[in-house]
Design an enzyme around this catalytic site. Sequence first.
Site, PDB file in Angstrom:
ATOM      1  N   SER A 105       0.806  -1.226   0.000  1.00  0.00           N
ATOM      2  CA  SER A 105       0.000   0.000   0.000  1.00  0.00           C
ATOM      3  C   SER A 105       0.833   1.268   0.000  1.00  0.00           C
ATOM      4  O   SER A 105       1.913   1.331   0.612  1.00  0.00           O
ATOM      5  CB  SER A 105      -0.879  -0.015   1.254  1.00  0.00           C
ATOM      6  OG  SER A 105      -1.389   1.268   1.520  1.00  0.00           O
ATOM      7  N   GLU A 110       0.187   3.604   1.749  1.00  0.00           N
ATOM      8  CA  GLU A 110       0.230   4.019   3.149  1.00  0.00           C
ATOM      9  C   GLU A 110       1.624   3.756   3.732  1.00  0.00           C
ATOM     10  O   GLU A 110       2.012   4.351   4.730  1.00  0.00           O
ATOM     11  CB  GLU A 110      -0.861   3.264   3.929  1.00  0.00           C
ATOM     12  CG  GLU A 110      -1.126   3.731   5.335  1.00  0.00           C
ATOM     13  CD  GLU A 110      -1.786   5.100   5.428  1.00  0.00           C
ATOM     14  OE1 GLU A 110      -1.792   5.668   6.535  1.00  0.00           O
ATOM     15  OE2 GLU A 110      -2.278   5.614   4.409  1.00  0.00           O
ATOM     16  N   TYR A 168      -1.382   0.359  10.714  1.00  0.00           N
ATOM     17  CA  TYR A 168      -1.675  -0.332   9.444  1.00  0.00           C
ATOM     18  C   TYR A 168      -0.473  -0.236   8.504  1.00  0.00           C
ATOM     19  O   TYR A 168      -0.042  -1.233   7.912  1.00  0.00           O
ATOM     20  CB  TYR A 168      -2.916   0.299   8.794  1.00  0.00           C
ATOM     21  CG  TYR A 168      -3.150  -0.113   7.361  1.00  0.00           C
ATOM     22  CD1 TYR A 168      -3.835  -1.281   7.053  1.00  0.00           C
ATOM     23  CD2 TYR A 168      -2.687   0.676   6.304  1.00  0.00           C
ATOM     24  CE1 TYR A 168      -4.053  -1.658   5.727  1.00  0.00           C
ATOM     25  CE2 TYR A 168      -2.902   0.315   4.983  1.00  0.00           C
ATOM     26  CZ  TYR A 168      -3.581  -0.850   4.695  1.00  0.00           C
ATOM     27  OH  TYR A 168      -3.790  -1.217   3.386  1.00  0.00           O
TER      28      TYR A 168
HETATM   29  P1  NDP Z   1     -11.468  -4.489   2.081  1.00  0.00           P
HETATM   30  O1  NDP Z   1     -11.389  -3.897   3.435  1.00  0.00           O
HETATM   31  O2  NDP Z   1     -12.633  -4.185   1.212  1.00  0.00           O
HETATM   32  O3  NDP Z   1     -11.334  -6.080   2.189  1.00  0.00           O
HETATM   33  C1  NDP Z   1     -10.486  -6.684   3.126  1.00  0.00           C
HETATM   34  C2  NDP Z   1     -10.708  -8.164   3.088  1.00  0.00           C
HETATM   35  O4  NDP Z   1      -9.857  -8.798   4.051  1.00  0.00           O
HETATM   36  C3  NDP Z   1     -12.145  -8.585   3.428  1.00  0.00           C
HETATM   37  O5  NDP Z   1     -12.529  -9.604   2.550  1.00  0.00           O
HETATM   38  C4  NDP Z   1     -11.999  -9.130   4.839  1.00  0.00           C
HETATM   39  O6  NDP Z   1     -12.948 -10.125   5.163  1.00  0.00           O
HETATM   40  C5  NDP Z   1     -10.611  -9.767   4.749  1.00  0.00           C
HETATM   41  N1  NDP Z   1     -10.060 -10.070   6.065  1.00  0.00           N
HETATM   42  C6  NDP Z   1      -9.986  -9.246   7.140  1.00  0.00           C
HETATM   43  N2  NDP Z   1      -9.450  -9.897   8.180  1.00  0.00           N
HETATM   44  C7  NDP Z   1      -9.170 -11.166   7.764  1.00  0.00           C
HETATM   45  C8  NDP Z   1      -8.623 -12.314   8.380  1.00  0.00           C
HETATM   46  N3  NDP Z   1      -8.244 -12.289   9.673  1.00  0.00           N
HETATM   47  N4  NDP Z   1      -8.500 -13.446   7.669  1.00  0.00           N
HETATM   48  C9  NDP Z   1      -8.912 -13.484   6.369  1.00  0.00           C
HETATM   49  N5  NDP Z   1      -9.432 -12.433   5.718  1.00  0.00           N
HETATM   50  C10 NDP Z   1      -9.565 -11.282   6.404  1.00  0.00           C
HETATM   51  O7  NDP Z   1     -10.094  -4.076   1.332  1.00  0.00           O
HETATM   52  P2  NDP Z   1      -9.830  -3.773  -0.223  1.00  0.00           P
HETATM   53  O8  NDP Z   1     -10.521  -4.783  -1.036  1.00  0.00           O
HETATM   54  O9  NDP Z   1     -10.047  -2.325  -0.456  1.00  0.00           O
HETATM   55  O10 NDP Z   1      -8.249  -3.995  -0.289  1.00  0.00           O
HETATM   56  C11 NDP Z   1      -7.690  -5.271  -0.580  1.00  0.00           C
HETATM   57  C12 NDP Z   1      -6.256  -5.305  -0.057  1.00  0.00           C
HETATM   58  O11 NDP Z   1      -5.497  -4.269  -0.667  1.00  0.00           O
HETATM   59  C13 NDP Z   1      -6.112  -5.095   1.441  1.00  0.00           C
HETATM   60  O12 NDP Z   1      -5.018  -5.876   1.864  1.00  0.00           O
HETATM   61  C14 NDP Z   1      -5.776  -3.618   1.566  1.00  0.00           C
HETATM   62  O13 NDP Z   1      -5.048  -3.384   2.748  1.00  0.00           O
HETATM   63  C15 NDP Z   1      -4.925  -3.426   0.332  1.00  0.00           C
HETATM   64  N6  NDP Z   1      -4.918  -2.098  -0.242  1.00  0.00           N
HETATM   65  C16 NDP Z   1      -6.097  -1.477  -0.563  1.00  0.00           C
HETATM   66  C17 NDP Z   1      -6.075  -0.246  -1.176  1.00  0.00           C
HETATM   67  C18 NDP Z   1      -7.337   0.465  -1.535  1.00  0.00           C
HETATM   68  O14 NDP Z   1      -7.276   1.657  -1.809  1.00  0.00           O
HETATM   69  N7  NDP Z   1      -8.475  -0.214  -1.597  1.00  0.00           N
HETATM   70  C19 NDP Z   1      -4.791   0.423  -1.507  1.00  0.00           C
HETATM   71  C20 NDP Z   1      -3.625  -0.340  -1.144  1.00  0.00           C
HETATM   72  C21 NDP Z   1      -3.698  -1.554  -0.549  1.00  0.00           C
HETATM   73  P3  NDP Z   1     -14.278  -9.837   6.066  1.00  0.00           P
HETATM   74  O15 NDP Z   1     -15.354  -9.476   5.086  1.00  0.00           O
HETATM   75  O16 NDP Z   1     -14.509 -11.148   6.729  1.00  0.00           O
HETATM   76  O17 NDP Z   1     -13.939  -8.735   7.005  1.00  0.00           O
HETATM   77  P1  GDR Z   2      -6.858   5.784   3.568  1.00  0.00           P
HETATM   78  O1  GDR Z   2      -8.400   5.955   3.165  1.00  0.00           O
HETATM   79  O2  GDR Z   2      -6.619   6.063   4.990  1.00  0.00           O
HETATM   80  O3  GDR Z   2      -6.071   6.581   2.580  1.00  0.00           O
HETATM   81  O4  GDR Z   2      -6.636   4.225   3.365  1.00  0.00           O
HETATM   82  P2  GDR Z   2      -9.607   6.760   3.839  1.00  0.00           P
HETATM   83  O5  GDR Z   2     -10.608   6.908   2.775  1.00  0.00           O
HETATM   84  O6  GDR Z   2     -10.035   6.125   5.112  1.00  0.00           O
HETATM   85  O7  GDR Z   2      -8.953   8.177   4.203  1.00  0.00           O
HETATM   86  C1  GDR Z   2      -8.435   9.051   3.206  1.00  0.00           C
HETATM   87  C2  GDR Z   2      -8.193  10.417   3.796  1.00  0.00           C
HETATM   88  O8  GDR Z   2      -9.442  11.036   4.092  1.00  0.00           O
HETATM   89  C3  GDR Z   2      -9.332  11.695   5.351  1.00  0.00           C
HETATM   90  N1  GDR Z   2     -10.662  11.858   5.956  1.00  0.00           N
HETATM   91  C4  GDR Z   2     -11.485  10.856   6.308  1.00  0.00           C
HETATM   92  N2  GDR Z   2     -11.347   9.520   6.198  1.00  0.00           N
HETATM   93  C5  GDR Z   2     -12.384   8.748   6.623  1.00  0.00           C
HETATM   94  N3  GDR Z   2     -12.287   7.418   6.506  1.00  0.00           N
HETATM   95  N4  GDR Z   2     -13.524   9.284   7.184  1.00  0.00           N
HETATM   96  C6  GDR Z   2     -13.686  10.630   7.309  1.00  0.00           C
HETATM   97  O9  GDR Z   2     -14.714  11.093   7.810  1.00  0.00           O
HETATM   98  C7  GDR Z   2     -12.628  11.459   6.852  1.00  0.00           C
HETATM   99  N5  GDR Z   2     -12.452  12.804   6.800  1.00  0.00           N
HETATM  100  C8  GDR Z   2     -11.266  13.023   6.253  1.00  0.00           C
HETATM  101  C9  GDR Z   2      -8.403  10.795   6.154  1.00  0.00           C
HETATM  102  O10 GDR Z   2      -7.866  11.489   7.276  1.00  0.00           O
HETATM  103  C10 GDR Z   2      -7.374  10.421   5.095  1.00  0.00           C
HETATM  104  O11 GDR Z   2      -6.401  11.408   5.009  1.00  0.00           O
HETATM  105  C11 GDR Z   2      -7.101   3.547   2.211  1.00  0.00           C
HETATM  106  C12 GDR Z   2      -7.354   2.086   2.615  1.00  0.00           C
HETATM  107  O12 GDR Z   2      -7.978   1.415   1.545  1.00  0.00           O
HETATM  108  C13 GDR Z   2      -6.049   1.375   2.931  1.00  0.00           C
HETATM  109  O13 GDR Z   2      -6.301  -0.013   3.152  1.00  0.00           O
HETATM  110  C14 GDR Z   2      -5.106   1.557   1.737  1.00  0.00           C
HETATM  111  O14 GDR Z   2      -3.874   0.907   1.995  1.00  0.00           O
HETATM  112  C15 GDR Z   2      -4.891   3.033   1.461  1.00  0.00           C
HETATM  113  O15 GDR Z   2      -6.154   3.617   1.173  1.00  0.00           O
HETATM  114  C16 GDR Z   2      -3.967   3.269   0.276  1.00  0.00           C
END
Ligand code: NDP
Ligand code: GDR
Length: 329
Positions: free
Chosen positions: A127, A129, A151
Amino acid sequence: MPRALITGITGQDGLYLAELLLSKGYEVYGFMRGQNNPKRELVESTVPDVKLLTGDLTDLSSLMRALEASQPDEFYNLGAISFVAYSWENAHVTSEVTGQGVLNALESVRLFAGKDAHTIRFYQASSSEMFGKVQQVPQSEETLLWPRSPYGVAKVFGHYMTINYRESYGMHASSGILFNHESPRRGPEFVTRKISQAVARISLGLQDSITLGNLDARRDWGFAGDYVEAMWLMLQQDEADDYVISTNETHEIREYLDLAFAHVGIEDWEPLVKQDPRFMRPAEVDLLIGDSTKARTTLGWNPKVDFPSLVTMMVDSDLAEQKRLVGLS
Ligand code: NDP
Ligand code: GDR
């Protein structure tokens, strides 16, 4: 028929990736928590051809069983506790799932396949992050990592563990350093979906305002459907490697608000947006902008959905869903 195993199948990316792989003729297995997972129905209705296996990333034996059952050619490790804000409140479990869970996944492949471990191509969901307090703008594969949340720290552990298994055991293990990617399937706790849902509800008179945290943060937001294609492309390469996946554009949360409200005909949104310290983070990642040149040149990957189209796609989807919920359509 190639076989793929996906952890995190119930999540945003798991669903898009499953759709992509099924369309390419894969036999797809999804690794899912618990017998009673409330998202099972969603997965079964969205991608009915996926074969579901239960287990947990913290349980090595359940991963071994999943490998035995699926015999995959490709293993996509998308499972994680992925909500950054939650990771401060629950740092320990985040490190166990998002960090050590990666070690379990890699180790399960090594133990299961032994000297043939390189034949199971492995993808790790790293990520942006991990860049946290950014040391360089834009951020590329060479940028020093400086995570700013539990995270982010857990993801750095998983990232280096993936590289370590590649270098130590010759595994075909690649790590995608993905910047934020969103879609109508994004969890409502993330800022883009929180806004698109609220904008839809406000425009239908179902809600008065929205309460957010820091509006100054900037993110490089892309569309999840484009990003799962990059995951697949990484595993089609002869050599495993690490790739930044991003749009190479950064936008303030205010710009997202501008576009989302304008789409429903509201220009002056400031009075509708409240701020509450509850949604502020102990440490913030202020400026994320990726440099995905390597992925574009080596993988031939390019994002197709631009920022304004992403915002309108999400608002339109939430409008349709909210209308359906209140019986307007
Ligand atoms: P989601 O939060 O939508 O999905 C996370 C998944 O992980 C869910 O299916 C959840 O299952 C599963 N999970 C959580 N805990 C466990 C566990 N203990 N064992 C097995 N499975 C588990 O994430 P995204 O689809 O958005 O992201 C996919 C991956 O990419 C993640 O690893 C995220 O950190 C990473 N990522 C995402 C980004 C983004 O912008 N979306 C950017 C960069 C990285 P359940 O439904 O049971 O909770
Ligand atoms: P992020 O996504 O932390 O980048 O992680 P999120 O959408 O939670 O936050 C993005 C930015 O928005 C600001 N923010 C708020 N965020 C949330 N959730 N709720 C609010 O009310 C709010 N107001 C302002 C946050 O401070 C932050 O700066 C996502 C996840 O998908 C991670 O798993 C992944 O790795 C990274 O993107 C890349």
